[in-house]
Enzyme design. Structure first.
Site, short mmCIF file in Angstrom:
data_model
loop_
_atom_site.label_atom_id
_atom_site.label_comp_id
_atom_site.label_asym_id
_atom_site.label_seq_id
_atom_site.Cartn_x
_atom_site.Cartn_y
_atom_site.Cartn_z
CG HIS A 216 -3.14 -9.19 6.41
ND1 HIS A 216 -4.18 -8.30 6.49
CD2 HIS A 216 -2.02 -8.44 6.29
CE1 HIS A 216 -3.72 -7.06 6.42
NE2 HIS A 216 -2.41 -7.12 6.31
CG ASN A 316 3.11 -1.05 4.57
OD1 ASN A 316 2.77 -0.14 5.31
ND2 ASN A 316 2.76 -2.29 4.77
CB SER A 389 -1.57 -4.26 7.66
OG SER A 389 -1.95 -4.26 6.33
#
Length: 446
Positions: A216, A316, A389
């Site tokens: 990530h 989200n 993100s």
């Protein structure tokens, strides 16, 4: 796709760590929090003002000292069990005049902000293929075509749709001289795109280095400040909004994609101590009452006063196709933290992107590309991810370009410039705030 890149299912409530987060009055004496805790525990807690934050290992500190005080924020993380106390004994200090609140410390997540990930792998024929086990198969897309090397006569270069949407491909700025901190799962320092680049890094996750074992953080960092020129050998497009910015990598989330709030606070303080102009956080948790004006609002205001802007992903948890709009998660829902929503390539709000719901807390401040976003991942590879993100680092990159374009744009002035310069779209402010973030464009740059 490797297991560590698979999304995790978000829980309905934030997960407590077992420790407490105690907030003291902002105007109380610098030593008051430590003195109060020492009075209760019978031992002196660790204090951030005693050393720079890269020295502190929060888990080890709590194990040894029972508490860690972030003097600059007037916040403390306490593990009641270390001193043999019950949690309610510490909750009793809420009656003290210097104490604002006592609440559980929660875990923050990167993975629950990652809605859909499509691995992109180089194929033997030189094109790109998708690797999507256990996920919905995406629509077939043509492989990128070989591009000529840019020359003065032909300055065009392949770029991602996200960079084009925020006008980074038309900007004459690259973020030079601007310090950008990425607080996430770390970075793949061995990725070829970072070869030879000066990077300041620190890990705040006990027992782990700043190397990204999750994926990530590498993707997020790449979007904000990744490679300027495409790798000709892989036909990869330019994907970094502010490739000339100074990169600071703070690992605040472990290789499992999770981290404790104390680690995030340590990372923010480290970034402020390093005088970072922009702090990007693509992480979060479900909101709780008081978030909008609580601990992260305080931290955000302190950052703004020091000339730093904290930017965070809105979350989200929405499912707009079925009429569900979830409230902005923490820390993005704090009033002094810039909350970023996600847009798709049609400039519509992403189905998963959370919204600003007055009854539940914080507002959306701005929007950016967050669907089918191409960037780097560990192992020298690339992938297309989706989520707020991915939107937040687009804004962080745009902020760096603005900060380079005008040295007076720092802190609140930078926030105001971002929102004032956003492109207005025919969408509710509840969903996109001021609109689509836009980079400063020099006349004549195409």
């Amino acid at each position: 796709m490797s297991d560590h890149l698979k999304p995790r299912v978000a829980t309905e409530q934030p997960e407590p760590t077992g420790s407490l987060l105690i907030s003291f009055r902002e105007d109380c004496d610098l030593g008051a929090p430590a003195a109060k805790l020492e009075q209760i525990m019978g031992r002196a807690p660790a204090r951030s003002s005693d050393y720079r934050m890269h020295v502190m290992d929060l888990a080890e500190t709590l194990h040894n000292d029972g508490a860690a005080v972030f003097d600059e924020f007037r916040l403390a993380v306490v593990d009641p069990g270390v001193c043999g106390f019950e949690t309610n004994m510490f909750e009793g200090i809420a009656e003290d005049t210097d104490v604002v609140s006592v609440r559980p410390e929660y875990r923050m997540e990167a993975s629950n902000l990652l809605l859909r990930m499509v691995g992109l792998r180089r194929q033997n024929d030189g094109g790109w293929g998708y690797d999507t086990p256990e996920m919905e198969e995406p629509e077939p897309q043509p492989a990128p075509q070989p591009q000529p090397e840019p020359t003065p006569e032909n300055p065009s270069r392949p770029t991602t749709w996200g960079l084009r949407a925020v006008m980074a491909d038309r900007s004459g700025f690259g973020g030079a001289g601007v310090k950008v901190a990425i607080l996430d799962t770390g970075l793949d320092f061995e990725h070829p795109d970072y070869a030879g680049r000066a990077i300041i890094s620190e890990s705040f996750v006990s027992g782990e280095t700043a190397q990204d074992g999750q994926g990530h953080g590498t993707h997020v960092a790449g979007t904000a400040v990744g490679l300027r020129m495409p790798r000709a050998d892989l036909n990869a497009p330019r994907y970094g909004v502010a490739p000339d910015a100074d990169l600071f990598v703070g690992k605040v989330l472990g290789d499992n994609g999770s981290g404790r709030e104390g680690d995030i606070l340590a990372g923010i303080l480290w970034a402020l101590q390093n005088e970072c102009d922009i702090i990007s956080m693509s992480l979060g948790r479900r909101p709780i009452p008081g978030d909008a004006t609580g601990d992260y609002d305080r931290v955000g205001r302190i950052a703004l006063e020091q000339g730093s802007l904290i930017i965070a992903a809105a979350g989200n948890e929405s499912n707009r196709s079925f009429g569900r709009i979830a409230p902005v998660g923490a820390p993005a829902n704090a009033r002094a933290v810039l909350a970023v929503a996600a847009l798709d390539e049609a400039f519509d709000i992403a189905d998963f992107s959370n919204g600003g719901l007055e009854a539940d807390g914080g507002a959306i401040d701005i929007a950016a590309p967050g669907v089918d976003i191409f960037s780097a991942i560990p192992g020298g590879d690339y992938a297309r991810f989706a989520g707020t993100s991915m939107a937040a680092p687009h804004v962080a990159g745009v902020a760096a370009l603005l900060a380079q374009s005008n040295p007076s744009l720092r802190g609140q002035a930078l926030w105001d410039a971002l929102t004032a310069g956003a492109r207005r779209l025919e969408l509710p402010a509840r969903d996109i705030g001021a609109g689509l973030a836009q980079a400063p464009v020099d006349v004549g740059v195409v």
